[in-house]
Design an enzyme around this catalytic site. Structure first.
Site, PDB file in Angstrom:
ATOM      1  N   LYS A  79       0.845  -1.202   0.000  1.00  0.00           N
ATOM      2  CA  LYS A  79       0.000   0.000   0.000  1.00  0.00           C
ATOM      3  C   LYS A  79       0.875   1.246   0.000  1.00  0.00           C
ATOM      4  O   LYS A  79       1.873   1.312   0.723  1.00  0.00           O
ATOM      5  CB  LYS A  79      -0.912  -0.037   1.232  1.00  0.00           C
ATOM      6  CG  LYS A  79      -1.985   1.056   1.252  1.00  0.00           C
ATOM      7  CD  LYS A  79      -2.909   0.872   2.454  1.00  0.00           C
ATOM      8  CE  LYS A  79      -3.982   1.943   2.538  1.00  0.00           C
ATOM      9  NZ  LYS A  79      -4.869   1.751   3.702  1.00  0.00           N
ATOM     10  N   SER A 154      -9.733   1.958   2.879  1.00  0.00           N
ATOM     11  CA  SER A 154      -8.830   2.661   1.980  1.00  0.00           C
ATOM     12  C   SER A 154      -7.847   1.734   1.249  1.00  0.00           C
ATOM     13  O   SER A 154      -7.220   2.135   0.275  1.00  0.00           O
ATOM     14  CB  SER A 154      -8.030   3.705   2.772  1.00  0.00           C
ATOM     15  OG  SER A 154      -7.243   3.092   3.781  1.00  0.00           O
ATOM     16  N   SER A 178     -10.027  -0.422   7.208  1.00  0.00           N
ATOM     17  CA  SER A 178      -9.484  -0.249   5.861  1.00  0.00           C
ATOM     18  C   SER A 178      -8.758  -1.451   5.274  1.00  0.00           C
ATOM     19  O   SER A 178      -8.361  -1.414   4.111  1.00  0.00           O
ATOM     20  CB  SER A 178      -8.556   0.965   5.818  1.00  0.00           C
ATOM     21  OG  SER A 178      -9.306   2.154   5.921  1.00  0.00           O
TER      22      SER A 178
END
Length: 486
Positions: A79, A154, A178
């Site tokens: 990420k 996210s 997330s």
């Protein structure tokens, strides 16, 4: 043979038996990305030259019989709010476009030490603020199961890349759901570890008392293997937990007969879609058939999770994001004529709408006259939520429920309605507020073909039990076969 849907465990076996080289795996992965990612849009940056170089070095070690590390030759996506030395780290924001870190995050050091191969950085909501990966400055990732649907957020890029067979695992971050929410939406396994279990050094901070890094994989055992590689105390992170076991795989495969599982009535009540509820109740019956006892309990403060979470998270975000001022690094407005204008214009132009919304909210609740009314009260509610869980865990091993109230929604359908978007975190935020571990595993498909996630919540530092229960459920229901049809 294409290895893009192979598990970490199977790839390790093939490498040890000299049936495949790390370089062949990495080349195959880049071929898959080239073929599929233009549609999925999960990657923001690729590190092909370095990845192939590392893989060729591992080929030589393999030939010499020096296969060392839990993730030897295994490709990974990270990420893009986790610092990667020498590779652009943007947090999916205009504010950090072009930022190339000169140091390494602790989790990346650990993954490199285990001989994993970094393929590239994956998309997210800007600064991890959002629930659909639609707030990214660069691109909108889609759900591999249905390209009209969001992948969640996210960590939407992390979940989508794994679901689409572009990497065997990714790292995501979980502040209020997330990792688990996109895992549910994309039909993969995502674990949010106990707060402090994984070092946050090198994670670009959103809400420091809530953030945790965790793995996303296509099956439960792979998830446990990755978690073993990244946990541990870190002198660079004062919140990392000391001297806790990093064995998560030894109980996988053991039966769950006699285990007590709690089903909170609030988790299958108002606001939870009927299809999701039915799928979770079916999963409950499956766990009963495996020998577990499942009983209904109450977590009465669950409805207060979202308001207290958004007050605390926004307050901490307001503080953490103050460092992006247009001076030291990051976006710098060219039109400012004095210092005050430089701050104002750099931040106004560099941050997106959702990030600014949370900075405004956080600054407001921390301001004089409102601190006691909002921030302090939210912290008190946080303690009450934690107490609710402690009371249940006095008598039960695991808490179970849906990961999300609904399946993935359509792209564009909720982005202009922040309150509805925030409501999707109803069942995940209490876990972060209480600092507990939580895992999302697939438990069904809705009529529209979109995955449904089952959430298991454990006692502090008891990820091992979560994996044990999740694995047993996976033996009865495994969405893995569907990946080959995406």
């Amino acid at each position: 043979m294409s290895i893009r849907y192979e598990s970490i465990e199977n790839l390790q076996k093939l490498i040890k038996e000299n049936k495949i080289k790390p370089s062949e795996i990495v080349k195959d992965i880049y071929d898959a990305i080239e073929e599929t990612d233009p549609q999925i849009k999960s990657f923001l940056a690729l590190d092909k030259e370095n990845a192939l170089k590392k893989a060729e070095e591992l080929d030589q070690k393999q030939a010499a019989g020096e296969i060392e590390g839990k993730l030897f030759g295994i490709p990974m996506g990270i990420k893009d709010n986790i610092i990667t030395e020498g590779l652009e780290t943007t947090c999916a924001s205009k504010m950090l476009e072009g930022f190339v870190p000169i140091y390494e995050s602790t989790v990346m050091k650990k993954l490199h030490a285990e001989n994993g191969v970094l393929i590239g950085k994956v998309n997210l909501d800007e600064f991890a603020m959002g629930g659909s990966t639609e707030t990214s400055y660069f691109k909108k990732t889609v759900n591999p199961f249905d390209h009209k649907a969001v992948p969640g957020g996210s960590s939407g890029g992390s979940a989508a890349a794994v679901a689409a067979g572009l990497v065997p695992f990714t790292l995501g971050t979980d502040t209020g759901g997330s990792i688990r929410q996109p895992a549910a939406y994309c039909g993969v396994v995502g674990l949010k570890p106990t707060y402090g279990r994984v070092s946050r050094f090198g994670l670009v901070a959103f809400a420091s008392s809530l953030d945790q890094i965790g793995p996303l994989t296509r099956n439960v055992k792979d998830n446990a293997i990755v978690l073993e590689a990244i946990v541990g105390e870190d002198e660079l992170d004062s919140t990392s937990a000391p001297n806790v076991s990093n064995d998560f795989t030894s109980d996988i495969g053991k039966d769950i007969s006699g285990m007590k599982i709690a089903l909170p009535k609030e988790y299958i009540g108002e606001g939870v879609d009927e299809e999701v509820k039915a799928s979770v109740l079916k999963a409950v019956e499956t766990l009963k058939s495996l020998g577990a006892t499942v009983e209904e309990v109450s977590l009465p403060r669950t409805p207060y999770g979202i308001p207290s979470y958004y007050v605390i998270a926004s307050a901490e975000a307001s503080s953490n994001l103050a460092r992006f001022d247009g001076i030291r690094y990051g976006y710098h407005s060219k039109d400012a004529s004095n210092l005050e204008e430089l701050y104002k214009m750099s931040r106004s132009e560099g941050f997106g709408e959702e990030v600014k919304r949370r900075i405004f909210l956080g600054t407001y609740v921390l301001s004089s006259g409102y601190y006691d009314a909002y921030y302090k009260k939210a912290q008190k509610v946080r303690t009450l939520i934690k107490n609710d869980f402690e009371n249940v865990f006095d008598n039960y091993d695991v808490v179970i429920g849906p990961t999300t109230p609904t399946v993935a929604f359509d792209i564009g359908s909720e982005i202009d309605d922040p309150l509805t978007m925030y409501a999707n975190d109803l069942l995940t935020t209490p876990v972060n507020l209480a600092g507990l571990p939580g895992i999302s595993i697939p438990c069904g498909l809705a009529e529209n073909g979109r995955p449904i996630g089952l959430q298991l919540i454990g006692k502090p530092f008891d990820e091992k039990t979560l994996y044990r229960v999740a694995y047993q459920f996976e033996t009865q229901f495994n969405l893995h076969d569907h990946y080959h049809k995406l």
